[in-house]
Design an enzyme around this catalytic site. Structure first.
Site, PDB file in Angstrom:
ATOM      1  N   SER A 141       0.847  -1.200   0.000  1.00  0.00           N
ATOM      2  CA  SER A 141       0.000   0.000   0.000  1.00  0.00           C
ATOM      3  C   SER A 141       0.876   1.241   0.000  1.00  0.00           C
ATOM      4  O   SER A 141       2.003   1.212   0.527  1.00  0.00           O
ATOM      5  CB  SER A 141      -0.873   0.008   1.261  1.00  0.00           C
ATOM      6  N   TYR A 154      -1.076  -0.572  10.135  1.00  0.00           N
ATOM      7  CA  TYR A 154      -1.148  -0.969   8.715  1.00  0.00           C
ATOM      8  C   TYR A 154       0.108  -0.510   7.964  1.00  0.00           C
ATOM      9  O   TYR A 154       0.680  -1.266   7.169  1.00  0.00           O
ATOM     10  CB  TYR A 154      -2.419  -0.335   8.145  1.00  0.00           C
TER      11      TYR A 154
HETATM   12  P1  NAP Z   1     -11.379  -6.193   0.726  1.00  0.00           P
HETATM   13  O1  NAP Z   1     -12.313  -5.827  -0.370  1.00  0.00           O
HETATM   14  O2  NAP Z   1     -11.686  -5.805   2.127  1.00  0.00           O
HETATM   15  O3  NAP Z   1     -11.111  -7.791   0.654  1.00  0.00           O
HETATM   16  C1  NAP Z   1     -10.246  -8.367   1.573  1.00  0.00           C
HETATM   17  C2  NAP Z   1      -9.996  -9.802   1.189  1.00  0.00           C
HETATM   18  O4  NAP Z   1      -9.025 -10.345   2.097  1.00  0.00           O
HETATM   19  C3  NAP Z   1     -11.227 -10.671   1.281  1.00  0.00           C
HETATM   20  O5  NAP Z   1     -11.163 -11.625   0.248  1.00  0.00           O
HETATM   21  C4  NAP Z   1     -11.054 -11.351   2.647  1.00  0.00           C
HETATM   22  O6  NAP Z   1     -11.703 -12.623   2.734  1.00  0.00           O
HETATM   23  C5  NAP Z   1      -9.571 -11.531   2.690  1.00  0.00           C
HETATM   24  N1  NAP Z   1      -9.018 -11.685   4.028  1.00  0.00           N
HETATM   25  C6  NAP Z   1      -9.055 -10.804   5.061  1.00  0.00           C
HETATM   26  N2  NAP Z   1      -8.447 -11.318   6.142  1.00  0.00           N
HETATM   27  C7  NAP Z   1      -7.999 -12.553   5.777  1.00  0.00           C
HETATM   28  C8  NAP Z   1      -7.319 -13.590   6.455  1.00  0.00           C
HETATM   29  N3  NAP Z   1      -6.946 -13.460   7.743  1.00  0.00           N
HETATM   30  N4  NAP Z   1      -7.035 -14.726   5.779  1.00  0.00           N
HETATM   31  C9  NAP Z   1      -7.419 -14.884   4.489  1.00  0.00           C
HETATM   32  N5  NAP Z   1      -8.080 -13.933   3.802  1.00  0.00           N
HETATM   33  C10 NAP Z   1      -8.363 -12.786   4.433  1.00  0.00           C
HETATM   34  O7  NAP Z   1      -9.912  -5.598   0.470  1.00  0.00           O
HETATM   35  P2  NAP Z   1      -9.238  -4.972  -0.853  1.00  0.00           P
HETATM   36  O8  NAP Z   1      -9.489  -3.510  -0.853  1.00  0.00           O
HETATM   37  O9  NAP Z   1      -9.545  -5.792  -2.043  1.00  0.00           O
HETATM   38  O10 NAP Z   1      -7.709  -5.151  -0.428  1.00  0.00           O
HETATM   39  C11 NAP Z   1      -6.891  -6.193  -0.935  1.00  0.00           C
HETATM   40  C12 NAP Z   1      -5.449  -5.870  -0.592  1.00  0.00           C
HETATM   41  O11 NAP Z   1      -5.084  -4.608  -1.158  1.00  0.00           O
HETATM   42  C13 NAP Z   1      -5.181  -5.747   0.908  1.00  0.00           C
HETATM   43  O12 NAP Z   1      -3.924  -6.296   1.218  1.00  0.00           O
HETATM   44  C14 NAP Z   1      -5.162  -4.255   1.135  1.00  0.00           C
HETATM   45  O13 NAP Z   1      -4.387  -3.902   2.255  1.00  0.00           O
HETATM   46  C15 NAP Z   1      -4.541  -3.773  -0.161  1.00  0.00           C
HETATM   47  N6  NAP Z   1      -4.827  -2.377  -0.486  1.00  0.00           N
HETATM   48  C16 NAP Z   1      -6.104  -1.964  -0.726  1.00  0.00           C
HETATM   49  C17 NAP Z   1      -6.329  -0.621  -1.038  1.00  0.00           C
HETATM   50  C18 NAP Z   1      -7.699  -0.088  -1.324  1.00  0.00           C
HETATM   51  O14 NAP Z   1      -7.821   1.143  -1.485  1.00  0.00           O
HETATM   52  N7  NAP Z   1      -8.727  -0.895  -1.423  1.00  0.00           N
HETATM   53  C19 NAP Z   1      -5.262   0.271  -1.088  1.00  0.00           C
HETATM   54  C20 NAP Z   1      -3.982  -0.202  -0.844  1.00  0.00           C
HETATM   55  C21 NAP Z   1      -3.765  -1.529  -0.551  1.00  0.00           C
HETATM   56  P3  NAP Z   1     -13.267 -12.771   3.173  1.00  0.00           P
HETATM   57  O15 NAP Z   1     -14.062 -12.392   1.934  1.00  0.00           O
HETATM   58  O16 NAP Z   1     -13.416 -14.203   3.547  1.00  0.00           O
HETATM   59  O17 NAP Z   1     -13.497 -11.819   4.296  1.00  0.00           O
END
Ligand code: NAP
Length: 243
Positions: A141, A154
């Site tokens: 991130s 984070y």
């Molecule tokens: P999201 O929509 O909240 O989805 C999170 C995913 O991670 C879901 O599939 C969830 O599974 C899974 N997960 C959470 N905890 C877990 C665990 N302990 N073991 C296995 N799976 C787990 O998140 P996202 O926005 O797509 O983010 C994905 C990645 O991108 C993350 O690493 C996040 O930090 C990074 N990121 C996101 C953004 C943003 O703006 N969205 C920006 C920078 C970085 P369930 O469906 O079973 O809950």
């Protein structure tokens, strides 16, 4: 021989888009999730609709024993195969100012984002090293590059994964395993759905949040043969928010 890709947190958001992108590239997909069975099944069906094999692999990345038993069991059932692409995408955030931050907020975020990446990578890595090929793509991130107020947990976890990426890239290069990180800014997913989008997008030079598909396109490139000479890098995808 089939080519397998494992996407942690593949049920929703960026992970789901990665599953679909890698499926379109011909990979058989292992979709990891922790609790949202319905979303995981939806992703499974979307991938299968592309004519590609896929299966769900439920485990909590933060629990070493769950990670190792899920991956080792899959490996025993598929002894001629190995996971060629690993996308460490599972992540959570629990924001709070450091002054107010509880032990739980610190530990849950570092255990999922940092330890989870370590456990999953270690479990998959030995097979990649043995086969002398592999791609490890860590979703970090902007918060791990620049630090964000309210995200000490984070930012620390994601900065830790960046360090791990650079160290492992040097360890694994002689076995032709590449290790890179992708650092998104604001991306439209469940994780950002509670944020004030209209206010925040004004901070972004491209004046919008990114899409999960745009991040997945970069994952696809890093998984492809065309990226074979890129390793140990952190590639930003943030609409110009920070350079
Ligand atoms: P999201 O929509 O909240 O989805 C999170 C995913 O991670 C879901 O599939 C969830 O599974 C899974 N997960 C959470 N905890 C877990 C665990 N302990 N073991 C296995 N799976 C787990 O998140 P996202 O926005 O797509 O983010 C994905 C990645 O991108 C993350 O690493 C996040 O930090 C990074 N990121 C996101 C953004 C943003 O703006 N969205 C920006 C920078 C970085 P369930 O469906 O079973 O809950």
């Amino acid at each position: 021989m089939k080519k397998y890709a494992l996407v942690t947190g593949g049920s929703r958001g960026i992970g789901k888009a990665c599953c679909i992108k890698l499926a379109k590239m011909g990979y058989s997909i292992l979709i990891n999730y922790v609790s949202n069975e319905a979303a995981a099944t939806e992703t499974l069906n979307a991938v299968k609709a592309l004519g590609v094999d896929a299966e769900l692999l439920k485990f909590n990345v933060a629990k070493k024993d769950e990670v190792e038993s899920a991956i080792n069991q899959w490996q025993e059932k598929n002894s001629d195969e190995f996971i060629q692409v690993l996308v460490n995408n599972a992540g959570i955030r629990k924001d709070n100012l450091m002054f107010w931050m509880s032990d739980d907020e610190w530990h849950q975020v570092t255990e999922t984002n940092l330890n989870g990446t370590f456990y999953t990578t270690r479990a998959v890595l030995k097979y990649m090293l043995n086969k002398k090929t592999g791609r490890i793509i860590n979703i970090v991130s902007l918060s791990g590059i620049k630090g964000m107020p309210g995200q000490a947990n984070y930012s620390a976890a994601k900065a830790g994964v960046i360090g791990m990426t650079k160290a492992l890239a040097q360890e694994a290069a002689k076995k032709r395993v590449t290790v890179n990180a992708i650092a998104p800014g604001f991306i439209e997913t469940d994780m950002t759905s509670s944020l004030p989008v209209e206010d925040l997008k004004k901070l972004v030079p491209l004046n919008r949040f990114g899409t999960a598909e745009e991040v997945a396109a970069l994952v696809g490139f890093l998984a492809s043969d065309e990226s074979a000479y890129i390793t140990g890098e952190v590639i930003s995808i943030n609409g110009g928010l920070h350079t």
